[in-house]
Motif scaffolding. Sequence first.
Motif, PDB file in Angstrom:
ATOM      1  N   ALA A 106       0.933  -1.493  -0.080  1.00 32.65           N
ATOM      2  CA  ALA A 106       0.221  -0.042  -0.067  1.00 32.65           C
ATOM      3  C   ALA A 106       0.757   1.159  -0.140  1.00 32.65           C
ATOM      4  CB  ALA A 106      -0.894   0.211   1.334  1.00 32.65           C
ATOM      5  N   SER A 107       2.113   1.430  -0.104  1.00 38.08           N
ATOM      6  CA  SER A 107       3.030   2.240   0.469  1.00 38.08           C
ATOM      7  C   SER A 107       3.525   3.095  -0.916  1.00 38.08           C
ATOM      8  CB  SER A 107       4.232   2.139   1.189  1.00 38.08           C
ATOM      9  OG  SER A 107       4.975   1.001   0.458  1.00 38.08           O
ATOM     10  N   THR A 108       3.550   2.506  -2.193  1.00 33.00           N
ATOM     11  CA  THR A 108       3.811   3.186  -3.303  1.00 33.00           C
ATOM     12  C   THR A 108       3.251   2.933  -4.693  1.00 33.00           C
ATOM     13  OG1 THR A 108       5.613   1.632  -3.741  1.00 33.00           O
ATOM     14  CG2 THR A 108       6.292   3.535  -2.353  1.00 33.00           C
TER      15      THR A 108
ATOM     16  N   PHE B 228       6.371  -3.110   3.029  1.00 29.54           N
ATOM     17  CA  PHE B 228       7.867  -3.403   3.691  1.00 29.54           C
ATOM     18  C   PHE B 228       8.535  -2.174   3.294  1.00 29.54           C
ATOM     19  CE2 PHE B 228      10.853  -7.248   3.921  1.00 29.54           C
ATOM     20  CZ  PHE B 228      10.667  -6.914   5.344  1.00 29.54           C
ATOM     21  N   GLU B 229       8.604  -1.232   4.468  1.00 33.01           N
ATOM     22  CA  GLU B 229       9.283   0.119   4.340  1.00 33.01           C
ATOM     23  C   GLU B 229      10.435   0.354   5.469  1.00 33.01           C
ATOM     24  OE1 GLU B 229       9.290   1.344   1.424  1.00 33.01           O
ATOM     25  OE2 GLU B 229       7.527   0.944   0.496  1.00 33.01           O
TER      26      GLU B 229
ATOM     27  N   GLY C  14       5.831  -4.709   7.485  1.00 30.26           N
ATOM     28  CA  GLY C  14       6.405  -6.164   7.617  1.00 30.26           C
ATOM     29  C   GLY C  14       6.310  -6.982   6.464  1.00 30.26           C
TER      30      GLY C  14
ATOM     31  N   ALA D 142       4.779  -9.182   3.971  1.00 27.19           N
ATOM     32  CA  ALA D 142       3.493  -9.601   3.661  1.00 27.19           C
ATOM     33  C   ALA D 142       3.463 -11.036   3.325  1.00 27.19           C
ATOM     34  CB  ALA D 142       2.858  -8.782   2.404  1.00 27.19           C
ATOM     35  N   TYR D 143       4.723 -11.590   2.807  1.00 25.51           N
ATOM     36  CA  TYR D 143       4.900 -12.972   2.633  1.00 25.51           C
ATOM     37  C   TYR D 143       4.658 -13.876   3.775  1.00 25.51           C
ATOM     38  CZ  TYR D 143       6.214 -11.438  -2.123  1.00 25.51           C
ATOM     39  OH  TYR D 143       6.420 -10.928  -3.328  1.00 25.51           O
TER      40      TYR D 143
ATOM     41  N   SER E 210       8.128  -7.353  -5.650  1.00 19.59           N
ATOM     42  CA  SER E 210       9.248  -7.405  -4.758  1.00 19.59           C
ATOM     43  C   SER E 210      10.221  -8.375  -5.327  1.00 19.59           C
ATOM     44  CB  SER E 210       8.742  -8.296  -3.415  1.00 19.59           C
ATOM     45  OG  SER E 210       9.854  -8.966  -2.731  1.00 19.59           O
TER      46      SER E 210
ATOM     47  N   MET F 162       6.358 -13.630  -7.758  1.00 20.70           N
ATOM     48  CA  MET F 162       5.376 -12.619  -8.245  1.00 20.70           C
ATOM     49  C   MET F 162       4.111 -13.404  -8.690  1.00 20.70           C
ATOM     50  SD  MET F 162       6.260  -9.408  -7.781  1.00 20.70           S
ATOM     51  CE  MET F 162       5.386  -8.573  -9.048  1.00 20.70           C
TER      52      MET F 162
ATOM     53  N   LEU G 108       3.762   2.272 -16.191  1.00 17.32           N
ATOM     54  CA  LEU G 108       4.179   3.567 -15.463  1.00 17.32           C
ATOM     55  C   LEU G 108       5.576   3.539 -14.878  1.00 17.32           C
ATOM     56  CD1 LEU G 108       0.573   4.466 -13.791  1.00 17.32           C
ATOM     57  CD2 LEU G 108       1.740   5.599 -15.637  1.00 17.32           C
TER      58      LEU G 108
ATOM     59  N   GLN H 107       8.740   2.255  -8.885  1.00 21.66           N
ATOM     60  CA  GLN H 107      10.140   1.749  -8.149  1.00 21.66           C
ATOM     61  C   GLN H 107      10.317   0.235  -8.954  1.00 21.66           C
ATOM     62  OE1 GLN H 107      11.194   2.047  -4.046  1.00 21.66           O
ATOM     63  NE2 GLN H 107       9.756   3.670  -3.935  1.00 21.66           N
TER      64      GLN H 107
HETATM   65  P1  NAD Z   1       5.714  -0.503  -6.278  1.00 17.85           P
HETATM   66  O1  NAD Z   1       7.289  -0.837  -6.126  1.00 17.85           O
HETATM   67  O2  NAD Z   1       5.447   1.029  -6.358  1.00 17.85           O
HETATM   68  O3  NAD Z   1       5.152  -1.024  -5.076  1.00 17.85           O
HETATM   69  C1  NAD Z   1       5.232  -2.276  -4.483  1.00 17.85           C
HETATM   70  C2  NAD Z   1       4.704  -2.201  -3.008  1.00 17.85           C
HETATM   71  O4  NAD Z   1       4.940  -3.688  -2.530  1.00 17.85           O
HETATM   72  C3  NAD Z   1       5.208  -1.441  -1.898  1.00 17.85           C
HETATM   73  O5  NAD Z   1       4.109  -0.961  -1.210  1.00 17.85           O
HETATM   74  C4  NAD Z   1       6.184  -2.014  -1.276  1.00 17.85           C
HETATM   75  O6  NAD Z   1       6.400  -1.834   0.316  1.00 17.85           O
HETATM   76  C5  NAD Z   1       5.357  -3.253  -1.091  1.00 17.85           C
HETATM   77  N1  NAD Z   1       6.163  -4.761  -0.800  1.00 17.85           N
HETATM   78  C6  NAD Z   1       7.203  -5.033  -1.540  1.00 17.85           C
HETATM   79  N2  NAD Z   1       7.728  -6.275  -0.749  1.00 17.85           N
HETATM   80  C7  NAD Z   1       7.117  -6.504   0.148  1.00 17.85           C
HETATM   81  C8  NAD Z   1       6.915  -7.488   1.258  1.00 17.85           C
HETATM   82  N3  NAD Z   1       7.845  -8.447   1.283  1.00 17.85           N
HETATM   83  N4  NAD Z   1       6.100  -7.370   2.478  1.00 17.85           N
HETATM   84  C9  NAD Z   1       5.051  -6.395   2.115  1.00 17.85           C
HETATM   85  N5  NAD Z   1       5.171  -5.221   1.129  1.00 17.85           N
HETATM   86  C10 NAD Z   1       6.015  -5.451   0.258  1.00 17.85           C
HETATM   87  O7  NAD Z   1       5.195  -1.381  -7.394  1.00 17.85           O
HETATM   88  P2  NAD Z   1       4.058  -1.055  -8.324  1.00 17.85           P
HETATM   89  O8  NAD Z   1       4.520  -0.609  -9.866  1.00 17.85           O
HETATM   90  O9  NAD Z   1       2.914  -0.322  -8.003  1.00 17.85           O
HETATM   91  O10 NAD Z   1       3.372  -2.806  -8.695  1.00 17.85           O
HETATM   92  C11 NAD Z   1       2.375  -3.146  -7.943  1.00 17.85           C
HETATM   93  C12 NAD Z   1       1.771  -4.300  -8.812  1.00 17.85           C
HETATM   94  O11 NAD Z   1       1.272  -3.503  -9.952  1.00 17.85           O
HETATM   95  C13 NAD Z   1       2.607  -5.196  -9.177  1.00 17.85           C
HETATM   96  O12 NAD Z   1       2.040  -6.578  -9.371  1.00 17.85           O
HETATM   97  C14 NAD Z   1       2.939  -4.862 -10.489  1.00 17.85           C
HETATM   98  O13 NAD Z   1       3.556  -6.006 -11.353  1.00 17.85           O
HETATM   99  C15 NAD Z   1       1.669  -4.386 -11.190  1.00 17.85           C
HETATM  100  N6  NAD Z   1       1.836  -3.465 -12.371  1.00 17.85           N
HETATM  101  C16 NAD Z   1       2.653  -2.529 -12.363  1.00 17.85           C
HETATM  102  C17 NAD Z   1       2.895  -1.886 -13.713  1.00 17.85           C
HETATM  103  C18 NAD Z   1       4.010  -0.643 -13.790  1.00 17.85           C
HETATM  104  O14 NAD Z   1       4.026  -0.376 -14.897  1.00 17.85           O
HETATM  105  N7  NAD Z   1       4.444  -0.149 -12.883  1.00 17.85           N
HETATM  106  C19 NAD Z   1       1.947  -1.984 -14.524  1.00 17.85           C
HETATM  107  C20 NAD Z   1       0.936  -2.889 -14.617  1.00 17.85           C
HETATM  108  C21 NAD Z   1       1.024  -3.766 -13.209  1.00 17.85           C
END
Ligand code: NAD
Length: 398
Positions: A49-51, A74-75, A110, A112-113, A141, A196, A273, A276
């Motif tokens: 939920a953080s990014t 996980f931050e 923490g 999530a896995y 992740s 994933m 988009l 990170q």
């Molecule tokens: P992101 O890196 O911005 O966010 C990842 C989130 O997962 C963060 O909140 C992080 O704290 C959390 N996280 C990572 N490991 C963790 C753990 N072990 N425990 C708890 N939290 C954990 O990524 P995003 O690009 O927003 O991706 C989110 C989803 O959207 C993914 O499934 C990605 O494949 C999908 N997606 C992304 C895009 C893109 O272009 N960015 C496009 C389509 C789909």
Amino acid sequence: MIIKPKVRGFICVTAHPQGCAAHVQQQIDYVRSKGAVKGLPGRVLVIGASTGYGLASRIVPAFAGGSATLGVFFERAGEADRCGSAGWYNSAAFERAAHGAGLYARSINGDAYSDAVKQEVIAAIKADLGQVDAVVYSLASPRRAHPKTGAVHKSTLKPIGAAFTAKTVDTDRGLVSEVTLEAASEQEVADTVAVMGGEDWEMWMDALSAAGVLAPGAQTVAYSYIGPDLTWAIYRQGTIGRAKEDLESAAQRLTAKLAPTGGRALVSVNKALVTQASSAIPVVPLYISLLYKVMKGLGTHEGCIEQIYRLLAERLAPGVDPQLDGAGRVRLDDWEMREEVQGAVAKLWPEVATENLGALSDIKGYQEEFLRLFGFGLAGVDYEAESDPVVSMPSAAH
Ligand code: NAD
């Protein structure tokens, strides 16, 4: 301390607390400007939920629907002499804004896995909300410690079957070059699916259901990506694509489990988009830079918050047609995949090089958006002023 960006390859190792708060506020302002969406789920659990997409998936129900949100991520918290992570600052800012608006918002930081975090979340739901009506699964992740076997799986971003050579860009330095990615081994494919794919999503839903904290009719959504043939070898037909196929088949199994109470599990295929997670994928950032140029030119560009507002307002809200594709997926990548967009990107692709990168692509927009992920480049923030890296998470007082 005075906090400046320190970019190392595809990550920025610093983050600006006030800048991240301003970035979250911009997203809240966008949602408020679009207006309320009727019938959004009242109690929402967001995992990741953080990014990026997960943060947007927390902001939209809260500020368009008045939803109570429980966020898992996980931050890293800041220390006196060390920045916290952007996701920490984003979440603290989100909570402050939500509490200020009279909304319930609690966060659990923490892994999530792990079984432990799942149990912590279940206890928090029981104590505060009773049940949840919706679960958003938005983890990205590089690794997963498997809760049952103890094995640590690392995801890789590689093609399957044969090596793949394509153009890529060093987004920090604006250099276009060719990269060759070796084909993944079977073990690397399996490890990426373990990290994933859909197993953890199912474990979450099974644990929530077994604990009785899923409300009747509860819905869950996870995010996927498909993209054009330009990136297929590295994305959809690569290791990460195999994981996404696994996630998509998990949705069908989950729907079968949720259907008896009127619930469902959906995968939403979202737009490429700058986040990170996406900046770590070879080739994709060059594609995104060209895509942004074309979509901004056409006036159809969206960021995470616009995508998720459209998801909730025009695909998942009660009474609206989710417009599922033949495989049962929501397609928020519909504008990205339009012929006029993909045709224009495919035309630019063979021409783009270091010398014309600025003219042909939106590399500048990419770089600015990348820095905004870490709270840099936001209007109204004084980046020359002292900033305290220690920012408390309001709900940690629980
Ligand atoms: P992101 O890196 O911005 O966010 C990842 C989130 O997962 C963060 O909140 C992080 O704290 C959390 N996280 C990572 N490991 C963790 C753990 N072990 N425990 C708890 N939290 C954990 O990524 P995003 O690009 O927003 O991706 C989110 C989803 O959207 C993914 O499934 C990605 O494949 C999908 N997606 C992304 C895009 C893109 O272009 N960015 C496009 C389509 C789909």
